[in-house]
Design an enzyme around this catalytic site. Structure first.
Site, PDB file in Angstrom:
ATOM      1  CG  HIS A   1      -0.006   2.003  -9.500  1.00 32.57           C
ATOM      2  ND1 HIS A   1      -0.002   1.587  -8.070  1.00 32.57           N
ATOM      3  CD2 HIS A   1      -1.151   2.548  -9.668  1.00 32.57           C
ATOM      4  CE1 HIS A   1      -1.288   1.937  -7.733  1.00 32.57           C
ATOM      5  NE2 HIS A   1      -1.981   2.709  -8.580  1.00 32.57           N
TER       6      HIS A   1
ATOM      7  CG  LEU B   1       9.319 -17.368  -4.137  1.00 29.62           C
ATOM      8  CD1 LEU B   1       9.089 -17.246  -2.712  1.00 29.62           C
ATOM      9  CD2 LEU B   1       9.983 -16.248  -4.703  1.00 29.62           C
TER      10      LEU B   1
ATOM     11  CG  ASP C   1      -2.026   0.694   0.978  1.00 32.16           C
ATOM     12  OD1 ASP C   1      -2.304   1.420   0.083  1.00 32.16           O
ATOM     13  OD2 ASP C   1      -2.708   1.121   2.105  1.00 32.16           O
TER      14      ASP C   1
HETATM   15  C1  FPP Z   1      -1.714   0.068  -3.514  1.00 33.37           C
HETATM   16  O1  FPP Z   1      -1.543   1.441  -3.469  1.00 33.37           O
HETATM   17  C2  FPP Z   1      -1.119  -0.682  -4.628  1.00 33.37           C
HETATM   18  C3  FPP Z   1      -1.998  -1.127  -5.636  1.00 33.37           C
HETATM   19  C4  FPP Z   1      -3.380  -1.188  -5.577  1.00 33.37           C
HETATM   20  C5  FPP Z   1      -1.004  -1.821  -6.667  1.00 33.37           C
HETATM   21  C6  FPP Z   1      -0.308  -3.218  -6.473  1.00 33.37           C
HETATM   22  C7  FPP Z   1       0.277  -3.975  -7.377  1.00 33.37           C
HETATM   23  C8  FPP Z   1       1.066  -4.820  -7.292  1.00 33.37           C
HETATM   24  C9  FPP Z   1       1.529  -5.529  -5.996  1.00 33.37           C
HETATM   25  C10 FPP Z   1       1.882  -5.296  -8.452  1.00 33.37           C
HETATM   26  C11 FPP Z   1       1.152  -6.137  -9.324  1.00 33.37           C
HETATM   27  C12 FPP Z   1       1.808  -6.924 -10.300  1.00 33.37           C
HETATM   28  C13 FPP Z   1       1.599  -7.921 -10.999  1.00 33.37           C
HETATM   29  C14 FPP Z   1       2.678  -8.330 -12.131  1.00 33.37           C
HETATM   30  C15 FPP Z   1       0.352  -8.548 -10.987  1.00 33.37           C
HETATM   31  P1  FPP Z   1      -2.540   2.459  -3.536  1.00 33.37           P
HETATM   32  O2  FPP Z   1      -2.775   2.849  -5.019  1.00 33.37           O
HETATM   33  O3  FPP Z   1      -3.703   1.873  -2.830  1.00 33.37           O
HETATM   34  O4  FPP Z   1      -1.739   3.582  -2.681  1.00 33.37           O
HETATM   35  P2  FPP Z   1      -2.480   4.935  -1.773  1.00 33.37           P
HETATM   36  O5  FPP Z   1      -3.290   4.155  -0.729  1.00 33.37           O
HETATM   37  O6  FPP Z   1      -1.112   5.685  -1.223  1.00 33.37           O
HETATM   38  O7  FPP Z   1      -3.506   5.574  -2.655  1.00 33.37           O
END
Ligand code: FPP
Length: 261
Positions: free
Chosen positions: A57, A151, A40
């Site tokens: 992202h 893994l 997050d």
């Molecule tokens: C949350 O930050 C993050 C996400 C919703 C994106 C997570 C993505 C990945 C773990 C990568 C995935 C990769 C693949 C290859 C599937 P937020 O946008 O909620 O941040 P904020 O709370 O600060 O707005």
């Protein structure tokens, strides 16, 4: 010529030494088998820099890769990323589109390395509801790594724990109606077998970045006895050193599973 190590900027050098020191302090016999991460803070990281959320992202993806490498090198058995929740469809369309392209990009850039590392990639969630190109990339990841024995790397995509449990209950009821199982057969192990996580151990450690102290519909059944680690660090600032720190903290916890030590 200055030796390579000395040429690294002072704070980078200190970080490298601290990380190496931390790895040697970790007890190999008490590593979490399964680490699940709620990544997050990408949006806030970008906002702080006056950048679009998608830049957060993109920065976050670099950390996804860094932590996969760290987990693999440490010998962690399962690493799970909460990548896209069933609630994330409510985000602005351009952000959803960007997030749905991440697996396609990741396939191009990282599949070969993951194969070399013997990583087995799996998805948790209803991937059939993602755009067809995304689904194709996710399936290619699973197909090309399915025989790997290193893994296990799970991406929870279009994942929601309550809907996972409801779907498990519906399948169980159906199996009772069809006579495949009896109500008395319903045990915790049987429930496990109806979940996306059926072949993997429950998380020992859940890490959530960005200072939010909640679970957000992530693996609710599976984390009954997990150790939780919350850090204020935003995901794009999280690194291998922070990961090792979380594992070191885990190793100082006493897991009692409700019993008395
Ligand atoms: C949350 O930050 C993050 C996400 C919703 C994106 C997570 C993505 C990945 C773990 C990568 C995935 C990769 C693949 C290859 C599937 P937020 O946008 O909620 O941040 P904020 O709370 O600060 O707005």
């Amino acid at each position: 010529m200055m030796p390579f190590f000395k040429s690294i900027k002072k704070n980078k050098q200190d970080q490298a030494i601290a990380a190496a020191d931390r790895i040697t302090r970790l007890q190999a016999s008490n590593l979490p088998k399964h680490i699940a991460i709620i990544t997050d803070g990408n949006g806030r990281w970008a906002k702080k820099r006056g950048l679009p959320r998608t830049a957060g992202h993109a920065a976050g993806m670099k950390k996804v890769r860094e932590i996969i490498r760290a987990a693999d090198e440490l010998g962690i058995q399962v690493l799970t990323y909460y990548s896209f929740s069933t609630e994330n469809w409510k985000r602005p369309q351009d952000e959803v589109d960007y997030l749905m392209k991440l697996p396609i990009e990741f396939l191009k850039t990282d599949l070969n390395e993951l194969i070399k590392r013997n990583v087995k990639v799996q998805m948790l969630g209803e991937k059939s509801k993602t755009p067809s190109e995304t689904q194709k990339a996710l399936e290619e990841f699973e197909e090309k790594t399915k025989h790997n024995s290193g893994l296990i790397l799970n991406f929870a995509i279009n994942y929601g724990s309550r809907s996972e449990m409801i779907s498990a209950m519906k399948q169980m009821i159906n199996d009772v109606q069809q006579g495949h199982i009896k109500p008395d057969d319903v045990t915790e192990d049987l429930m496990d077998s109806y979940l996306f996580t059926k072949d993997i151990p429950d998380p020992d450690l859940v890490i959530r970045t960005s200072g939010e102290i909640r679970i957000s519909n992530f693996l609710l059944w599976q984390i009954a006895y997990s150790e939780l680690c919350f850090t204020d660090t935003l995901w794009p600032d999280f690194d291998a050193e922070a990961f090792f720190q979380a594992i070191e903290d885990f190793q100082h916890r006493t897991r009692r599973y409700g019993a008395v030590k």
